[in-house]
Design a protein around this motif. Sequence first.
Motif, short mmCIF file in Angstrom:
data_model
loop_
_atom_site.label_atom_id
_atom_site.label_comp_id
_atom_site.label_asym_id
_atom_site.label_seq_id
_atom_site.Cartn_x
_atom_site.Cartn_y
_atom_site.Cartn_z
N PHE A 1 62.63 -98.92 111.37
CA PHE A 1 62.78 -97.65 110.68
C PHE A 1 63.90 -97.82 109.66
N PHE A 2 63.94 -96.90 108.69
CA PHE A 2 64.95 -97.01 107.65
C PHE A 2 66.30 -96.47 108.11
N HIS A 3 67.33 -97.23 107.81
CA HIS A 3 68.70 -96.78 108.00
C HIS A 3 69.56 -97.54 107.00
N PRO A 4 70.48 -96.87 106.30
CA PRO A 4 71.25 -97.56 105.27
C PRO A 4 72.30 -98.54 105.78
N ASN A 5 72.42 -98.68 107.09
CA ASN A 5 73.33 -99.65 107.68
C ASN A 5 74.74 -99.56 107.14
N SER A 6 75.25 -100.67 106.59
CA SER A 6 76.65 -100.74 106.17
C SER A 6 76.96 -99.96 104.91
N ALA A 7 75.95 -99.46 104.21
CA ALA A 7 76.18 -98.82 102.92
C ALA A 7 77.11 -97.60 103.02
N ALA A 8 77.03 -96.85 104.12
CA ALA A 8 77.83 -95.63 104.25
C ALA A 8 79.32 -95.93 104.25
N TYR A 9 79.76 -96.84 105.11
CA TYR A 9 81.21 -97.10 105.16
C TYR A 9 81.66 -97.89 103.94
N ARG A 10 80.78 -98.72 103.36
CA ARG A 10 81.14 -99.43 102.13
C ARG A 10 81.35 -98.43 100.97
N MET A 11 80.50 -97.41 100.92
CA MET A 11 80.65 -96.42 99.86
C MET A 11 81.93 -95.60 100.05
N LYS A 12 82.24 -95.27 101.28
CA LYS A 12 83.47 -94.53 101.53
C LYS A 12 84.69 -95.33 101.09
N ARG A 13 84.62 -96.63 101.28
CA ARG A 13 85.72 -97.50 100.83
C ARG A 13 85.80 -97.50 99.30
N LEU A 14 84.66 -97.55 98.63
CA LEU A 14 84.64 -97.51 97.17
C LEU A 14 85.22 -96.18 96.66
N LEU A 15 84.87 -95.10 97.33
CA LEU A 15 85.36 -93.78 96.93
C LEU A 15 86.88 -93.67 97.09
N LYS A 16 87.44 -94.48 98.00
CA LYS A 16 88.89 -94.50 98.18
C LYS A 16 89.58 -95.43 97.19
N GLY A 17 88.76 -96.15 96.40
CA GLY A 17 89.34 -97.04 95.41
C GLY A 17 89.36 -98.50 95.80
N ASP A 18 88.81 -98.84 96.98
CA ASP A 18 88.75 -100.24 97.41
C ASP A 18 87.63 -100.96 96.67
N MET A 19 87.71 -102.28 96.64
CA MET A 19 86.68 -103.08 95.99
C MET A 19 85.66 -103.58 97.02
N ASP A 20 84.37 -103.50 96.69
CA ASP A 20 83.31 -104.04 97.53
C ASP A 20 83.06 -105.48 97.10
N PRO A 21 82.87 -106.41 98.05
CA PRO A 21 82.68 -107.82 97.69
C PRO A 21 81.51 -108.06 96.72
N LEU A 22 80.39 -107.36 96.93
CA LEU A 22 79.25 -107.54 96.04
C LEU A 22 79.58 -107.09 94.62
N ILE A 23 80.24 -105.96 94.51
CA ILE A 23 80.60 -105.43 93.19
C ILE A 23 81.61 -106.36 92.52
N GLY A 24 82.51 -106.91 93.32
CA GLY A 24 83.50 -107.83 92.78
C GLY A 24 82.87 -109.10 92.21
N VAL A 25 81.98 -109.72 92.96
CA VAL A 25 81.39 -110.99 92.51
C VAL A 25 80.40 -110.78 91.38
N SER A 26 79.73 -109.65 91.36
CA SER A 26 78.74 -109.40 90.31
C SER A 26 79.36 -108.81 89.05
N GLU A 27 80.59 -108.28 89.19
CA GLU A 27 81.27 -107.58 88.09
C GLU A 27 80.39 -106.46 87.54
N LEU A 28 79.68 -105.81 88.46
CA LEU A 28 78.78 -104.72 88.12
C LEU A 28 79.58 -103.51 87.65
N LYS A 29 79.06 -102.81 86.64
CA LYS A 29 79.77 -101.64 86.13
C LYS A 29 78.78 -100.55 85.75
#
Length: 197
Positions: A6-34
């Motif tokens: 079944f569908f579940h977003p898994n780690s995305a929820a806590y990763r997004m909360k970290r991004l909202l606090k200003g932390d960097m996500d490893p995927l975003i860091g390596v991809s330099e996504l903007k």
Amino acid sequence: MEKPFFFHPNSAAYRMKRLLKGDMDPLIGVSELKEGDSFLDCTLGLASDSIIASFTVGEKGRILGLEGDKDVAFIVEKGLKAFPTSLEEMQHAMQRIEVKQIDAISFLEYEQDCSWDIVYIDPMFSAPIDESSNFTPLRQVGLLGQLSEKWIEEAYRVCKRRVIIKDHFNSLVFEQFKFRQIVRPNTKFHFGYLSKE
């Protein structure tokens, strides 16, 4: 006994909360996504990484997830639109993701050169990570596609900036395909990239 899928977003929820606090996500860091970028996820699975990418690129960006297994593609596409969450940013990020049921190489072959800012590949790890129990049902139904020279060549041709790969930290894939491996201490998976910059 097999677990139901079944569908579940898994780690995305806590990763997004970290991004909202200003932390960097490893995927975003390596991809330099903007904001405003385009992100092609060649191995959508449960879409956790695409959700984080979607949040980062925002409404002006584009996220397309490719999934070879028709059942997984169907369930995840419906789940992204309907999964209940109290986090508004997450809801918007999930709903912006496009899902296409097709194997990655077949799709890439018809894409124009440099048509996606970032091309992302997260193959099923050859060595399962025990802590990732949420992925057990996906391993049962998903397609275990092996990386190939053709796949990497097409991904590199289609990307404008980088091809990103995620794999087990001791995978031979990084060296085999000449990806620059980003070592992350105390983690079981690493990212690597090929860059046109």
